[in-house]
Motif scaffolding. Structure first.
Motif, mmCIF file in Angstrom:
data_model
loop_
_atom_site.group_PDB
_atom_site.id
_atom_site.type_symbol
_atom_site.label_atom_id
_atom_site.label_comp_id
_atom_site.label_asym_id
_atom_site.label_seq_id
_atom_site.Cartn_x
_atom_site.Cartn_y
_atom_site.Cartn_z
ATOM 1 N N ASP A 58 0.862 -1.184 0.000
ATOM 2 C CA ASP A 58 0.000 0.000 0.000
ATOM 3 C C ASP A 58 0.900 1.235 0.000
ATOM 4 O O ASP A 58 1.860 1.310 0.776
ATOM 5 C CB ASP A 58 -0.893 -0.017 1.237
ATOM 6 N N ILE A 59 0.619 2.197 -0.866
ATOM 7 C CA ILE A 59 1.451 3.403 -0.920
ATOM 8 C C ILE A 59 1.211 4.270 0.298
ATOM 9 O O ILE A 59 2.143 4.768 0.932
ATOM 10 C CB ILE A 59 1.167 4.197 -2.217
ATOM 11 N N GLU A 60 -0.070 4.465 0.657
ATOM 12 C CA GLU A 60 -0.412 5.356 1.768
ATOM 13 C C GLU A 60 -0.525 4.549 3.063
ATOM 14 O O GLU A 60 -1.553 3.936 3.343
ATOM 15 C CB GLU A 60 -1.737 6.071 1.494
ATOM 16 N N ASN A 66 6.311 5.298 3.763
ATOM 17 C CA ASN A 66 5.209 4.883 2.895
ATOM 18 C C ASN A 66 5.637 3.663 2.085
ATOM 19 O O ASN A 66 6.753 3.150 2.218
ATOM 20 C CB ASN A 66 4.769 6.035 1.978
ATOM 21 N N GLY A 67 4.731 3.184 1.256
ATOM 22 C CA GLY A 67 5.018 1.985 0.474
ATOM 23 C C GLY A 67 6.198 2.146 -0.461
ATOM 24 O O GLY A 67 6.932 1.183 -0.730
ATOM 25 N N MET A 68 6.413 3.370 -0.945
ATOM 26 C CA MET A 68 7.547 3.633 -1.830
ATOM 27 C C MET A 68 8.870 3.458 -1.071
ATOM 28 O O MET A 68 9.838 2.906 -1.604
ATOM 29 C CB MET A 68 7.465 5.054 -2.390
ATOM 30 N N ILE A 84 4.133 -4.763 -6.478
ATOM 31 C CA ILE A 84 2.815 -4.308 -6.907
ATOM 32 C C ILE A 84 2.322 -3.297 -5.890
ATOM 33 O O ILE A 84 2.262 -3.602 -4.691
ATOM 34 C CB ILE A 84 1.823 -5.487 -7.010
ATOM 35 N N PHE A 85 2.003 -2.105 -6.347
ATOM 36 C CA PHE A 85 1.548 -1.058 -5.439
ATOM 37 C C PHE A 85 0.028 -1.015 -5.358
ATOM 38 O O PHE A 85 -0.676 -1.268 -6.340
ATOM 39 C CB PHE A 85 2.074 0.309 -5.885
#
Length: 249
Positions: A58-60, A66-68, A84-85
């Motif tokens: 999850d990005i957020e 964060n996910g990044m 996979i985002f």
């Protein structure tokens, strides 16, 4: 294919977990979730000891990371990992270019039906990539079949392979687990220079040798296991280990 899932929303995480496990149960038994986390710290802690093949992030996240950020750490450890985002806001996807991350795909949170459809589609693509990686990257990867399951194992992660008490089977011990499958040790002797047949029953990875015992003619591996060494192969094992140590220096 080992999957790690990181999603801070309990309902979303449980839904994704159920969708992936149901798909694996009915379509592809080689897929398994090894970690379902709500916080990135759990993922990073897991990665200190082990790795996975595919990550749903999850990005957020309700966290300073964060996910990044998690994906960046994954890429440092494993450039070939599938990422996979997952996101609620499609405009966040442009962040992947800022972070210079090569993601396989994106899942935009929508209706349960749409999310399920996206997850299944990306699982199929990810698993095809996983199979191809094991088939074509044989210098770095060993692909074995355990029943109906396909398993890719990094050669560097292998501690040793030994003959099993079950007829025609081998037991493979590696960083992420232990597997029993049909095969012969002879088939793997030429797989890599780091693998050495020190006994009729053992093929060891020289990179993970911890200690030699000349009196008992045994070798202790990095995972604590003890393997036998045949009398006529002991000196050759010593020579190979010496050469490997010289190369490191």
């Amino acid at each position: 294919m080992r999957i790690i899932l990181c999603e801070d929303d309990d309902l979303q995480r449980n839904f994704l977990h159920k969708t992936i496990t149901n798909y694996a149960l009915f379509h592809e038994p080689s897929i398994e979730i090894v970690l379902s986390a709500s916080q990135p710290d759990e993922v990073l802690s897991y990665l200190e000891q082990r790795q996975a093949d595919c990550y749903f992030l999850d990005i957020e996240l309700n966290h300073p990371l964060n996910g990044m950020d998690v994906a960046v750490e994954i890429r440092k450890r494993d450039p070939l990992a599938t990422i996979i985002f997952i996101t609620t806001h499609a405009d966040r996807l442009k962040l992947t270019f800022t972070y210079k991350l090569a993601a396989l795909d994106f899942i935009v949170k929508d209706t349960p039906e749409q999310i399920s459809k996206q997850v299944i589609e990306v699982l199929q693509v990810a698993f095809n990539k996983y199979k191809q990686l094991g088939e074509f990257d044989q210098s770095e990867m060993l692909q074995i079949k355990i029943g109906e399951r396909i398993k890719n194992i990094k050669i560097h992660d292998i501690y040793f392979i030994e003959t099993s008490s079950s007829p025609h089977k081998l037991e493979l011990h590696e960083k992420n687990g232990y597997y029993e499958f049909y095969g012969k040790l002879k088939e793997f002797e030429e797989l890599a220079e780091s693998l050495y047949r020190c006994h009729k029953s053992f093929l060891i990875n020289l990179q993970h040798v911890k200690e030699l015992n000349a009196k008992e003619r045994t070798v202790t591996m990095a995972n604590g296991a003890v393997c036998s060494i045949s009398f006529r192969l002991f000196r050759e094992l010593q020579r190979r280990l010496s050469l490997m140590n010289e190369t490191k220096l």
